[in-house]
Design an enzyme around this catalytic site. Sequence first.
Site, PDB file in Angstrom:
ATOM      1  CB  THR A 129      -6.958   8.330   7.438  1.00  0.00           C
ATOM      2  OG1 THR A 129      -5.885   7.786   6.654  1.00  0.00           O
ATOM      3  CG2 THR A 129      -6.353   9.367   8.367  1.00  0.00           C
ATOM      4  CD  GLU A 131      -1.089   7.864   5.104  1.00  0.00           C
ATOM      5  OE1 GLU A 131      -0.112   8.538   5.463  1.00  0.00           O
ATOM      6  OE2 GLU A 131      -0.987   6.865   4.375  1.00  0.00           O
ATOM      7  CE1 TYR A 153      -5.563  13.573   5.478  1.00  0.00           C
ATOM      8  CE2 TYR A 153      -4.447  11.466   5.761  1.00  0.00           C
ATOM      9  CZ  TYR A 153      -5.590  12.190   5.498  1.00  0.00           C
ATOM     10  OH  TYR A 153      -6.765  11.525   5.254  1.00  0.00           O
ATOM     11  CE  LYS A 157      -8.468  13.318   7.767  1.00  0.00           C
ATOM     12  NZ  LYS A 157      -9.944  13.356   7.656  1.00  0.00           N
TER      13      LYS A 157
HETATM   14  N1  GDD Z   1       0.020  10.395  -4.969  1.00  0.00           N
HETATM   15  C1  GDD Z   1       1.075   9.699  -5.416  1.00  0.00           C
HETATM   16  N2  GDD Z   1       1.696  10.086  -6.577  1.00  0.00           N
HETATM   17  N3  GDD Z   1       1.502   8.638  -4.695  1.00  0.00           N
HETATM   18  C2  GDD Z   1       2.553   7.943  -5.179  1.00  0.00           C
HETATM   19  C3  GDD Z   1       3.201   8.267  -6.365  1.00  0.00           C
HETATM   20  C4  GDD Z   1       2.764   9.406  -7.097  1.00  0.00           C
HETATM   21  O1  GDD Z   1       3.296   9.769  -8.143  1.00  0.00           O
HETATM   22  N4  GDD Z   1       4.190   7.364  -6.581  1.00  0.00           N
HETATM   23  C5  GDD Z   1       4.158   6.504  -5.565  1.00  0.00           C
HETATM   24  N5  GDD Z   1       3.175   6.849  -4.707  1.00  0.00           N
HETATM   25  C6  GDD Z   1       2.864   6.171  -3.441  1.00  0.00           C
HETATM   26  C7  GDD Z   1       2.858   7.092  -2.225  1.00  0.00           C
HETATM   27  O2  GDD Z   1       4.206   7.352  -1.807  1.00  0.00           O
HETATM   28  C8  GDD Z   1       2.059   6.267  -1.241  1.00  0.00           C
HETATM   29  O3  GDD Z   1       2.874   5.335  -0.607  1.00  0.00           O
HETATM   30  C9  GDD Z   1       1.064   5.518  -2.140  1.00  0.00           C
HETATM   31  O4  GDD Z   1       1.543   5.663  -3.477  1.00  0.00           O
HETATM   32  C10 GDD Z   1      -0.367   5.979  -2.071  1.00  0.00           C
HETATM   33  O5  GDD Z   1      -0.405   7.380  -2.254  1.00  0.00           O
HETATM   34  P1  GDD Z   1      -1.794   8.153  -2.444  1.00  0.00           P
HETATM   35  O6  GDD Z   1      -2.589   7.520  -3.506  1.00  0.00           O
HETATM   36  O7  GDD Z   1      -1.450   9.612  -2.600  1.00  0.00           O
HETATM   37  O8  GDD Z   1      -2.584   7.855  -1.096  1.00  0.00           O
HETATM   38  P2  GDD Z   1      -2.125   7.849   0.443  1.00  0.00           P
HETATM   39  O9  GDD Z   1      -2.024   6.419   0.852  1.00  0.00           O
HETATM   40  O10 GDD Z   1      -0.974   8.722   0.677  1.00  0.00           O
HETATM   41  O11 GDD Z   1      -3.367   8.541   1.150  1.00  0.00           O
HETATM   42  C11 GDD Z   1      -4.705   8.256   0.763  1.00  0.00           C
HETATM   43  O12 GDD Z   1      -5.245   7.258   1.575  1.00  0.00           O
HETATM   44  C12 GDD Z   1      -5.409   7.587   2.944  1.00  0.00           C
HETATM   45  C13 GDD Z   1      -6.013   6.384   3.654  1.00  0.00           C
HETATM   46  O13 GDD Z   1      -4.963   5.545   4.044  1.00  0.00           O
HETATM   47  C14 GDD Z   1      -5.491   9.560   0.874  1.00  0.00           C
HETATM   48  O14 GDD Z   1      -6.776   9.366   0.316  1.00  0.00           O
HETATM   49  C15 GDD Z   1      -5.658   9.982   2.309  1.00  0.00           C
HETATM   50  O15 GDD Z   1      -6.500  11.129   2.384  1.00  0.00           O
HETATM   51  C16 GDD Z   1      -6.293   8.820   3.075  1.00  0.00           C
HETATM   52  O16 GDD Z   1      -6.468   9.177   4.418  1.00  0.00           O
END
Ligand code: GDD
Length: 346
Positions: A129, A131, A153, A157
Site C-alpha cells: 500500500t 500508506e 497499519y 504492511k
Molecule cells: N475514512 C475517513 N473518514 N477518512 C477521512 C474522513 C472520514 O470521515 N475525513 C477525512 N478523511 C481523510 C483521512 O484522514 C485520509 O487522509 C483520507 O481521508 C483517506 O481516508 P480513507 O478513505 O479511510 O483511506 P486511507 O487513505 O486511509 O487508506 C486507504 O487507502 C490505502 C492505500 O493508500 C485504505 O484502503 C487502505 O487499506 C489502503 O492501503
Amino acid sequence: MINKNKIAMISGITGQDGGYLAKFLLEKGYKVIGLYRRGATDTFSKLREHGILDQIEMCDFDLLEFSNIVRLLKKYQPDEFYNLAAQSFVQASFEEPIYTACADGLGVLYILEAIREFSPNTRLYQASTSEMFGLVQEIPQKETTPFYPRSPYGVAKLMAHWMCVNYRESFGIFATSGILFNHESPMRGKEFVTRKITSHFAEMVTGLTDKPLELGNLNAKRDWGFAGDYVKMMWLMLQQDKPDTYVIATGETHPIRDFVEEAGKICGYDIKWEGKEENEVGIDKKTGKIVVKVNPKFYRPAEVELLIGNPEKAEKQLGWKREVNYKSLCRMMMEADLKRVLEGKL
Ligand code: GDD
C-alpha cells in the site's frame, strides 16, 4: 478461456478488490478458491452483487491461524495466491495496533512460510500500500522512494512488504508486492472516505437523512484510481517472468474536499466552504443548508497528508493503462449509491 486449469486462491475475497479480482479471474477461466473470515462483518453481499458467488469455492480462513493456511495450501496447491486479506482501515489500526500488526504483518509471513514448505510453486501477490510512504520523502512516490509509514497499519504492511522481498531473495519464492495507491469503486466499504461521501449524499438528496455529512481532515490529498482497473494489475504482475515490486497509481492527486465538491455537484449541491479547521462547514449555495461539517473525531493521530504515485514502471513493464479517470470514478460511485437508495438497497 486461456487459463482453464489454473487455480487462484484469493484471501479477503469478500472485500472490494476480492470481488473485482474474482470476477476477472473467473472470466479468464480460473478455478477460484475464495478465503474468508467467518464472522467478518462484511459477508457475501459484494460477491452476490457481482453475480459470481455460486462460481467460487469458499473456504474458512484466518490470517492468524497458521495450521489453516497450511491445510489450504497443501490441499489446493494453487498456481496463484492473492493475499487481499487484512485489517485495512487505517484509522482502526490506531485502536487495534496489535491485531493489525499480527494480521497485516505476521499473517503474511505465515503465508510465505506455508508456501515455502508446502507449495513452493505458488506465486504470491501481496497487497502492499501507498500508506507505506506515509510522510512522503519524494513527490511523486515510486518503487525506489524511501518509506515512512504513519500508522500501525502502514508499519505492519511494510513488514509484510519486506518479508516478500526477503523470501524472493532468500528462497526464490515468487512473491510480488503491489504498492497500490487508493482505489475506489461502488463496492468500497462505507468507512472509507469516498464511499462515506457518496452514500451520505445519496441519502441526503433523496430525503432519507437531513443530517450533514461529518468528516475529518478535508485537506489530505489522495491519488484515487478505480479498483476494477487495479485488480487487472495484480494478475499481470503474476504473469511476469520474475517477482518484483510495482507502484500502481494514477499520477493525479486531489484533496478530500475536492471529492466532496465533485460528488455534491452530481447531487445538485454547489458547495462553498466557511470557517476554519474544526469549525469548517460546507454550505449549499442554493439553499443555504449546511451539507458538510468537520468533526475532529475523524482526525487521525498521525496523518498521511499527501499521496501521489508514479506508475511509470508498471505502465512500461506490464503494458498497463488505467481506463477510469477521477471524475468518472466519482460519478460512477455517486450514481451507484443514488440507484441503491431508490431501490432501497443502500
Ligand atoms: N475514512 C475517513 N473518514 N477518512 C477521512 C474522513 C472520514 O470521515 N475525513 C477525512 N478523511 C481523510 C483521512 O484522514 C485520509 O487522509 C483520507 O481521508 C483517506 O481516508 P480513507 O478513505 O479511510 O483511506 P486511507 O487513505 O486511509 O487508506 C486507504 O487507502 C490505502 C492505500 O493508500 C485504505 O484502503 C487502505 O487499506 C489502503 O492501503
